[in-house]
Design a protein around this motif. Structure first.
Motif, PDB file in Angstrom:
ATOM      1  N   GLY A 337       0.782  -1.232   0.000  1.00 41.86           N
ATOM      2  CA  GLY A 337       0.000   0.000   0.000  1.00 41.86           C
ATOM      3  C   GLY A 337       0.807   1.270   0.000  1.00 41.86           C
ATOM      4  N   PHE A 338       1.967   1.260   0.634  1.00 35.89           N
ATOM      5  CA  PHE A 338       2.724   2.502   0.742  1.00 35.89           C
ATOM      6  C   PHE A 338       3.278   2.959  -0.602  1.00 35.89           C
ATOM      7  N   ALA A 339       3.271   2.063  -1.604  1.00 34.20           N
ATOM      8  CA  ALA A 339       3.729   2.459  -2.939  1.00 34.20           C
ATOM      9  C   ALA A 339       2.822   3.520  -3.545  1.00 34.20           C
ATOM     10  N   ILE A 340       1.645   3.727  -2.944  1.00 35.79           N
ATOM     11  CA  ILE A 340       0.746   4.750  -3.481  1.00 35.79           C
ATOM     12  C   ILE A 340       1.347   6.143  -3.294  1.00 35.79           C
ATOM     13  N   VAL A 341       2.230   6.314  -2.297  1.00 41.78           N
ATOM     14  CA  VAL A 341       2.824   7.636  -2.055  1.00 41.78           C
ATOM     15  C   VAL A 341       3.761   8.039  -3.198  1.00 41.78           C
ATOM     16  N   PRO A 342       4.788   7.225  -3.563  1.00 43.81           N
ATOM     17  CA  PRO A 342       5.594   7.616  -4.723  1.00 43.81           C
ATOM     18  C   PRO A 342       4.783   7.690  -6.008  1.00 43.81           C
ATOM     19  N   THR A 343       3.738   6.840  -6.115  1.00 39.46           N
ATOM     20  CA  THR A 343       2.910   6.878  -7.322  1.00 39.46           C
ATOM     21  C   THR A 343       2.199   8.221  -7.459  1.00 39.46           C
ATOM     22  N   LEU A 344       1.608   8.692  -6.362  1.00 37.65           N
ATOM     23  CA  LEU A 344       0.906   9.978  -6.429  1.00 37.65           C
ATOM     24  C   LEU A 344       1.878  11.136  -6.616  1.00 37.65           C
ATOM     25  N   LEU A 345       3.044  11.058  -5.972  1.00 37.12           N
ATOM     26  CA  LEU A 345       4.043  12.113  -6.164  1.00 37.12           C
ATOM     27  C   LEU A 345       4.454  12.204  -7.628  1.00 37.12           C
ATOM     28  N   SER A 346       4.452  11.063  -8.323  1.00 39.35           N
ATOM     29  CA  SER A 346       4.886  11.039  -9.719  1.00 39.35           C
ATOM     30  C   SER A 346       3.906  11.755 -10.636  1.00 39.35           C
ATOM     31  N   PHE A 347       2.658  11.896 -10.199  1.00 37.89           N
ATOM     32  CA  PHE A 347       1.726  12.679 -11.019  1.00 37.89           C
ATOM     33  C   PHE A 347       2.158  14.141 -11.079  1.00 37.89           C
ATOM     34  N   ASN A 350       7.962  12.724 -12.189  1.00 37.46           N
ATOM     35  CA  ASN A 350       8.447  11.350 -11.995  1.00 37.46           C
ATOM     36  C   ASN A 350       9.721  11.294 -11.163  1.00 37.46           C
ATOM     37  N   VAL A 351      10.524  12.368 -11.177  1.00 39.91           N
ATOM     38  CA  VAL A 351      11.816  12.337 -10.479  1.00 39.91           C
ATOM     39  C   VAL A 351      11.649  12.160  -8.959  1.00 39.91           C
ATOM     40  N   PRO A 352      10.913  13.034  -8.251  1.00 46.45           N
ATOM     41  CA  PRO A 352      10.727  12.789  -6.812  1.00 46.45           C
ATOM     42  C   PRO A 352       9.959  11.509  -6.532  1.00 46.45           C
ATOM     43  N   GLY A 353       9.071  11.121  -7.468  1.00 43.47           N
ATOM     44  CA  GLY A 353       8.329   9.873  -7.282  1.00 43.47           C
ATOM     45  C   GLY A 353       9.263   8.675  -7.231  1.00 43.47           C
ATOM     46  N   ILE A 354      10.205   8.611  -8.187  1.00 39.73           N
ATOM     47  CA  ILE A 354      11.141   7.479  -8.213  1.00 39.73           C
ATOM     48  C   ILE A 354      12.101   7.549  -7.020  1.00 39.73           C
ATOM     49  N   LEU A 355      12.515   8.745  -6.641  1.00 42.12           N
ATOM     50  CA  LEU A 355      13.361   8.865  -5.440  1.00 42.12           C
ATOM     51  C   LEU A 355      12.619   8.361  -4.196  1.00 42.12           C
ATOM     52  N   SER A 356      11.304   8.576  -4.159  1.00 43.57           N
ATOM     53  CA  SER A 356      10.517   8.156  -3.001  1.00 43.57           C
ATOM     54  C   SER A 356      10.347   6.643  -2.913  1.00 43.57           C
ATOM     55  N   THR A 357      10.674   5.921  -3.993  1.00 45.23           N
ATOM     56  CA  THR A 357      10.566   4.462  -3.908  1.00 45.23           C
ATOM     57  C   THR A 357      11.582   3.895  -2.923  1.00 45.23           C
ATOM     58  N   ARG A 358      12.501   4.740  -2.424  1.00 44.49           N
ATOM     59  CA  ARG A 358      13.448   4.278  -1.403  1.00 44.49           C
ATOM     60  C   ARG A 358      12.740   3.829  -0.131  1.00 44.49           C
ATOM     61  N   ILE A 359      11.525   4.285   0.091  1.00 44.55           N
ATOM     62  CA  ILE A 359      10.806   3.885   1.299  1.00 44.55           C
ATOM     63  C   ILE A 359      10.303   2.445   1.182  1.00 44.55           C
ATOM     64  N   LEU A 360      10.362   1.858  -0.029  1.00 43.87           N
ATOM     65  CA  LEU A 360       9.955   0.462  -0.201  1.00 43.87           C
ATOM     66  C   LEU A 360      11.107  -0.445   0.216  1.00 43.87           C
ATOM     67  N   GLU A 361      10.762  -1.601   0.798  1.00 40.85           N
ATOM     68  CA  GLU A 361      11.771  -2.413   1.480  1.00 40.85           C
ATOM     69  C   GLU A 361      12.773  -3.102   0.563  1.00 40.85           C
ATOM     70  N   SER A 362      12.307  -3.688  -0.558  1.00 37.50           N
ATOM     71  CA  SER A 362      13.195  -4.543  -1.351  1.00 37.50           C
ATOM     72  C   SER A 362      13.546  -3.898  -2.686  1.00 37.50           C
ATOM     73  N   LYS A 363      14.670  -4.386  -3.248  1.00 40.93           N
ATOM     74  CA  LYS A 363      15.092  -3.919  -4.569  1.00 40.93           C
ATOM     75  C   LYS A 363      14.060  -4.292  -5.627  1.00 40.93           C
ATOM     76  N   ARG A 364      13.424  -5.453  -5.428  1.00 36.70           N
ATOM     77  CA  ARG A 364      12.393  -5.912  -6.367  1.00 36.70           C
ATOM     78  C   ARG A 364      11.228  -4.925  -6.404  1.00 36.70           C
ATOM     79  N   GLU A 365      10.765  -4.496  -5.222  1.00 38.03           N
ATOM     80  CA  GLU A 365       9.665  -3.536  -5.173  1.00 38.03           C
ATOM     81  C   GLU A 365      10.053  -2.215  -5.830  1.00 38.03           C
ATOM     82  N   ARG A 366      11.285  -1.763  -5.567  1.00 36.03           N
ATOM     83  CA  ARG A 366      11.714  -0.481  -6.133  1.00 36.03           C
ATOM     84  C   ARG A 366      11.807  -0.564  -7.663  1.00 36.03           C
ATOM     85  N   PHE A 367      12.241  -1.726  -8.178  1.00 29.16           N
ATOM     86  CA  PHE A 367      12.312  -1.889  -9.643  1.00 29.16           C
ATOM     87  C   PHE A 367      10.907  -1.844 -10.246  1.00 29.16           C
TER      88      PHE A 367
END
Length: 578
Positions: A337-347, A350-367
């Motif tokens: 569920g927390f992936a909704i935060v970088p997703t909404l930021l990307s609207f 996209n740059v801060p949105g992708i940087l915000s994927t750091r809050i996701l736990e695994s490399k797989r999720e960030r990819f």
């Protein structure tokens, strides 16, 4: 130079705290994960320049995601520097959630580094019937404890006065069980709760996270945001930017046209082509005509509208509840569920949105999250052009573009979740209370984001238009157009000249969509072109961030997925619509 690290759990107000101490404007929001990389600023402490660092939020010193790894690494460096007596920790604690926050406090005290504790959001404790005996808590911890309200500055003079008095403690390492046992003991001694009836915001909170009502409310809020963004954007265009360009800027350019003799390379670069003997701000494609009109006349009004609405969602505390509500669905596409935060930021971008994927736990999720953002989430500037070009043909073409992008986002996420090894961990997130968004902070955030957008976009747009005009003059685009004609015309059903817009999309996608106008495409061709442009290569800024965050190998994989998905989706749309 002395150094102060601001450390605490996510969403305890560290970014607002940092701005209050240093005067440096950073984004603050009512949800966890605003700070995904550290930010530096400076303050005067007893007349001495002192460095202040806003560190990403952490729950413990055992990191579970990349943002927490950054925080722990910075703490290690601070402990090393403390040998020289140069470093102090300000542990920022959410006073309304003392028990949860004290675990990190105890871990920090075991690091033998000077610490001060700030009980932030102190004003909310009064509203929620929470009473904390400050002096008793300070004696138990053995450090200064200062109640603060970062938004208003309450308690900061006392906090700053206490900083030079901070001393390192000699505290032995405790086990996990020992720490929670100690926390239970001190909470029983220093904190007292007073019964309170549910407030209006608490009743709203219950409704927005319950599945039966939450999804309906989420749909209503999404539609409301869409209407508000469009209303504010179109109002600014109709009553502010269009009158400025038509009544003030156009006469200036007309005089310049007369001076330049209406022709020549300088004229074509600065003014562009004259359409029917007149300057057309959308079609002329000059540096002083189309480039400025796209950024200031079309994109900026929608950027302002979007960031205003995003700030409202952030500061009210709605985003974490949306994360909880969508957690089950997002697990199906390999995220939580927390992936909704970088997703909404990307609207927004996209740059801060992708940087915000750091809050996701695994490399797989960030990819997965970064790839889906690059493919299925149009930034605000691109959306502005989609609204501007397709909106004049009604709501349906705009909805087809958004519906297609959402479908690709969901289907591609489902496929990636199935083929990539690994799993998505459960959602663990602090839910902040609903708050009335502070207008001052919202205004500062809107100004800061809009200013940053213009600073980044304007040089690229004007430079991009300049480069494109020079390439046109040299005939290079003619060669590229001929080589790519089979793909563009046969596969996507677009005129071969559309390849130029697709290539320019690597610089700025909003400019690229603007370049579709002179091609006189049908509505359905515009739909295909807008979808392909949205999904194709990310713009150059996003491309660089993808490389930085994923590494070269995964970035190339992500780009390959984008190209294949864009061409396949474009072909399907052409088959259905054309």
């Amino acid at each position: 130079m002395k150094k102060i690290l601001l450390l605490g759990n996510p969403n305890v107000g560290k970014s607002a705290f940092f701005s209050r101490l240093t005067g440096v404007h950073v984004i603050t929001s009512n949800y966890p994960g605003t700070t995904v990389e550290f930010t530096k600023g400076y303050m005067l402490l007893n007349g001495e320049k002192t460095e202040v660092i806003d560190v990403p939020g952490i729950y413990t010193l055992e990191p579970t995601c990349k943002a927490e790894e950054v925080a722990c690494e910075m703490l290690k460096q601070a402990i090393h520097e403390e040998i020289k007596g140069n470093c102090i920790i300000i542990n920022i604690i959410d006073a309304t959630n003392l028990e949860r926050n004290l675990y990190l406090t105890l871990e920090l005290m075991e690091q033998e580094i000077p610490i001060i504790a700030a009980l932030n959001m102190w004003d909310d404790t009064k509203h929620r019937g929470i009473h904390i005996e400050i002096e008793k808590l300070s004696r138990w911890l053995g450090v200064s404890v200062v109640p603060t309200v970062a938004v208003t500055g309450e308690g900061f003079p006392k906090l700053i006065a206490e900083i030079p008095k901070a001393e390192a403690l000699k505290v032995r390492k405790h086990t996990y069980e020992e720490r929670w046992k100690d926390i239970g003991k001190v909470i029983g001694e220093v904190q007292h709760l007073e019964h309170k009836h549910h407030t209006f915001f608490e009743r709203i909170q219950d409704l927005t996270v319950h599945p039966s009502t939450g999804l309906i409310i989420a749909g209503f809020i999404g539609y409301f945001c869409f209407i508000v963004v469009r209303f504010i954007g179109e109002t600014l265009i109709n009553y502010l930017t269009d009158p400025f360009f038509n009544k003030i800027w156009l006469p200036i350019l007309q005089k310049l046209v007369a001076i330049l003799g209406s022709k020549g390379i300088i004229h074509d670069i600065l003014i562009g082509k004259l359409i029917g003997g007149q300057i057309d701000f959308v079609q002329s494609f000059g540096v002083l005509s189309t480039a400025l009109y796209i950024e200031f006349g079309i994109v900026l009004p929608y950027i302002i509208a979007f960031y205003l609405v995003l700030g409202l969602l952030e500061d009210s505390g709605y985003l974490p509840r949306l994360a909880v509500l969508l957690d089950t669905f997002l697990h199906k596409i390999g995220l939580h569920g927390f992936a909704i935060v970088p997703t909404l930021l990307s609207f927004g971008c996209n740059v801060p949105g992708i940087l915000s994927t750091r809050i996701l736990e695994s490399k797989r999720e960030r990819f997965i999250a970064s790839t889906l953002i690059s493919i299925g989430i149009p930034c605000a500037a691109l959306q502005a052009m989609i609204f501007g070009i397709l909106g004049r043909h009604g709501t349906v073409p705009v909805l087809i573009v958004y519906g297609t992008l959402f479908l690709v986002w969901a289907v591609l996420g489902y496929i990636l979740n199935k083929i990539l090894p690994g799993f998505s961990p459960e959602l663990l997130i602090e839910i902040p209370p609903y708050r009335l968004p502070p207008l001052t902070i919202m205004g500062k955030k809107l100004w800061w984001r809009s200013k940053k957008f213009l600073a980044e976009a304007l040089p690229i747009v004007t430079g991009g238009v300049l480069v494109v005009n020079i390439l046109f003059f040299l005939g290079i685009f003619d060669t590229v157009t001929k080589l790519s004609a089979p793909v563009i015309s046969s596969l996507l059903g677009l005129p071969k000249e559309a390849v130029i817009a697709i290539l320019v999309g690597f610089l700025r996608k909003d400019v690229a969509v603007g370049m579709l106008v002179p091609l006189n495409l049908t509505v359905n061709q515009l739909i295909v072109a807008c979808v392909v442009l949205s999904m194709f290569f990310p713009c150059i800024a996003t491309f660089v961030v993808l490389w930085k965050e994923l590494g070269l190998k995964d970035m190339l994989k992500s780009v390959l997925i984008m190209v294949i998905s864009a061409l396949l989706t474009g072909w399907l749309l052409k088959t259905i619509l054309l």
